[in-house]
Design a protein around this motif. Structure first.
Motif, PDB file in Angstrom:
ATOM      1  N   PHE A 146       3.861  12.406  -3.635  1.00  0.00           N
ATOM      2  CA  PHE A 146       4.175  11.682  -2.403  1.00  0.00           C
ATOM      3  C   PHE A 146       5.634  11.223  -2.404  1.00  0.00           C
ATOM      4  O   PHE A 146       6.326  11.316  -1.388  1.00  0.00           O
ATOM      5  CB  PHE A 146       3.249  10.463  -2.239  1.00  0.00           C
ATOM      6  N   ARG A 147       6.089  10.697  -3.540  1.00  0.00           N
ATOM      7  CA  ARG A 147       7.447  10.174  -3.630  1.00  0.00           C
ATOM      8  C   ARG A 147       8.478  11.269  -3.372  1.00  0.00           C
ATOM      9  O   ARG A 147       9.442  11.060  -2.622  1.00  0.00           O
ATOM     10  CB  ARG A 147       7.678   9.539  -4.998  1.00  0.00           C
ATOM     11  N   VAL A 190       0.839  -1.201   0.000  1.00  0.00           N
ATOM     12  CA  VAL A 190       0.000   0.000   0.000  1.00  0.00           C
ATOM     13  C   VAL A 190       0.874   1.252   0.000  1.00  0.00           C
ATOM     14  O   VAL A 190       0.622   2.206  -0.737  1.00  0.00           O
ATOM     15  CB  VAL A 190      -0.947   0.011   1.224  1.00  0.00           C
ATOM     16  N   TRP A 191       1.931   1.228   0.828  1.00  0.00           N
ATOM     17  CA  TRP A 191       2.874   2.354   0.824  1.00  0.00           C
ATOM     18  C   TRP A 191       3.487   2.519  -0.568  1.00  0.00           C
ATOM     19  O   TRP A 191       3.658   3.648  -1.053  1.00  0.00           O
ATOM     20  CB  TRP A 191       3.982   2.137   1.856  1.00  0.00           C
ATOM     21  N   LYS A 238       2.178   1.769  -3.426  1.00  0.00           N
ATOM     22  CA  LYS A 238       1.180   2.371  -4.310  1.00  0.00           C
ATOM     23  C   LYS A 238       1.099   3.882  -4.084  1.00  0.00           C
ATOM     24  O   LYS A 238       1.038   4.664  -5.041  1.00  0.00           O
ATOM     25  CB  LYS A 238      -0.194   1.741  -4.070  1.00  0.00           C
ATOM     26  N   LEU A 239       1.099   4.287  -2.813  1.00  0.00           N
ATOM     27  CA  LEU A 239       1.040   5.717  -2.502  1.00  0.00           C
ATOM     28  C   LEU A 239       2.276   6.446  -3.003  1.00  0.00           C
ATOM     29  O   LEU A 239       2.190   7.544  -3.560  1.00  0.00           O
ATOM     30  CB  LEU A 239       0.906   5.909  -0.984  1.00  0.00           C
ATOM     31  N   LEU A 240       3.439   5.808  -2.830  1.00  0.00           N
ATOM     32  CA  LEU A 240       4.689   6.438  -3.230  1.00  0.00           C
ATOM     33  C   LEU A 240       4.917   6.392  -4.737  1.00  0.00           C
ATOM     34  O   LEU A 240       5.879   6.975  -5.241  1.00  0.00           O
ATOM     35  CB  LEU A 240       5.863   5.773  -2.503  1.00  0.00           C
ATOM     36  N   SER A 241       4.034   5.702  -5.453  1.00  0.00           N
ATOM     37  CA  SER A 241       4.136   5.707  -6.913  1.00  0.00           C
ATOM     38  C   SER A 241       3.660   7.037  -7.490  1.00  0.00           C
ATOM     39  O   SER A 241       3.959   7.378  -8.637  1.00  0.00           O
ATOM     40  CB  SER A 241       3.313   4.555  -7.512  1.00  0.00           C
ATOM     41  N   PHE A 242       2.909   7.807  -6.670  1.00  0.00           N
ATOM     42  CA  PHE A 242       2.501   9.143  -7.092  1.00  0.00           C
ATOM     43  C   PHE A 242       3.686  10.100  -6.897  1.00  0.00           C
ATOM     44  O   PHE A 242       4.302  10.127  -5.830  1.00  0.00           O
ATOM     45  CB  PHE A 242       1.301   9.621  -6.276  1.00  0.00           C
TER      46      PHE A 242
END
Length: 307
Positions: free
Chosen positions: A111-112, A101-102, A104-108
């Protein structure tokens, strides 16, 4: 006076409880019910579920239960809230979210990039120390407690800075900043040292410095953060003049106790964390030593056989 005069909504924050309940439902849907819809997902582990639910329960206790109301009456309770929120809830939340899940979030990109900068050990330490110290500067804390938007922004920002602080210590996401062994222990110790000055000033100052905990007028305005305005208006005829009606503790002692509680809770949490880091590091070193010994014995065996 009994706290019950502030009403059920002020004591138990039902709307906040509903929001947290919806968060738990969303967590279940993403990590269990709809997990197969996400590429690279992994089954939710019992450990992750326990840590996430624990973080939500603790979050409700410090920000939704009567503890939050008492935190507007006693500065010492406010500091206990901050210690639990920043030193326990934040790392529990990180561990409770599955790595996929992290990822997936950090793929943006946004966020990254934010995590790439603010989770670097030195930067995360400085950001958290600055936010914590600034938040508890008397002039700023008094202003924050008199404005719901400011209070919300500062609380969320401070919590995010705690996420960045704990990220290099507890996260196991591939490609993210991670400390190991003695570096991790040094990082935790340095974190404890950096917020000591702010706590020391609170402990050793010899006069009350927070208007929202010592001035009746400022305190009543600050109570609007957790008590509905209609309820406060209805209590105006009861002669409520300040927090002294709900506690026998002098304001100065309460203030000093707040600084002490923050340091004591911090020390307990950090000792536990350092102990776990040390045990994990020792086991890692032992396993590596055993593996080197096995490889050495295997090489000797092969040389003997070929000889």
């Amino acid at each position: 006076m009994p706290l019950s005069i502030f009403g059920f909504r002020a004591l138990w924050s039902p709307y906040f409880l509903i929001v947290l309940a919806l968060g738990i439902v969303l967590y279940y849907l993403i990590t269990v019910k709809w997990r197969d819809r996400f590429e690279g997902s992994q089954p939710l582990t019992k450990r992750q579920a326990v840590y996430f639910l624990s973080s939500i329960v603790l979050l409700y206790i410090v920000k939704g239960s009567p503890m939050d109301l008492i935190g507007h009456i006693l500065f010492s309770v406010h500091m206990a809230q901050m210690a639990i929120l920043l030193l326990i809830v934040a790392p529990f939340f990180i561990i409770g979210i599955p790595n996929w899940v992290w990822e997936k979030l950090l793929s943006f990109t946004v966020f990254r990039k934010v995590f790439m900068i603010l989770t670097k050990p030195l930067i995360s330490l400085l950001v958290f120390t600055f936010m914590f110290s600034m938040y508890h500067y008397p002039l700023i804390l008094d202003q924050v407690k008199l404005s719901l938007p400011l209070h919300t922004i500062f609380t969320i920002t401070l919590f995010l800075s705690a996420i960045f602080l704990w990220w290099p210590v507890v996260n196991t996401v591939k490609g993210q900043p991670q400390l190991h062994g003695l570096k991790k222990i040094g990082y935790v110790i340095l974190s404890a040292l950096l917020i000591t000055p702010a706590c020391s000033l609170i402990i050793f100052v010899d006069v009350p410095v927070y208007e929202t905990y010592s001035s009746g007028e400022a305190w009543l305005q600050a109570m609007a953060l957790c008590v509905p305005s209609g309820t406060l208006a209805g209590l105006s005829g009861l002669g409520i003049s300040g927090p002294e009606l709900f506690t026998d503790m002098p304001t100065l002692y309460d203030q000093q106790l707040g600084g002490i509680l923050m340091k004591v809770i911090q020390e307990i949490v950090y000792v536990v964390i350092i102990g776990r880091i040390f045990l994990s590091w020792s086991q890692y070193e032992k396993d590596n030593a055993d593996e080197i010994t096995r490889q050495d014995l295997l090489k000797r065996h092969n040389l003997t056989m070929h000889g």
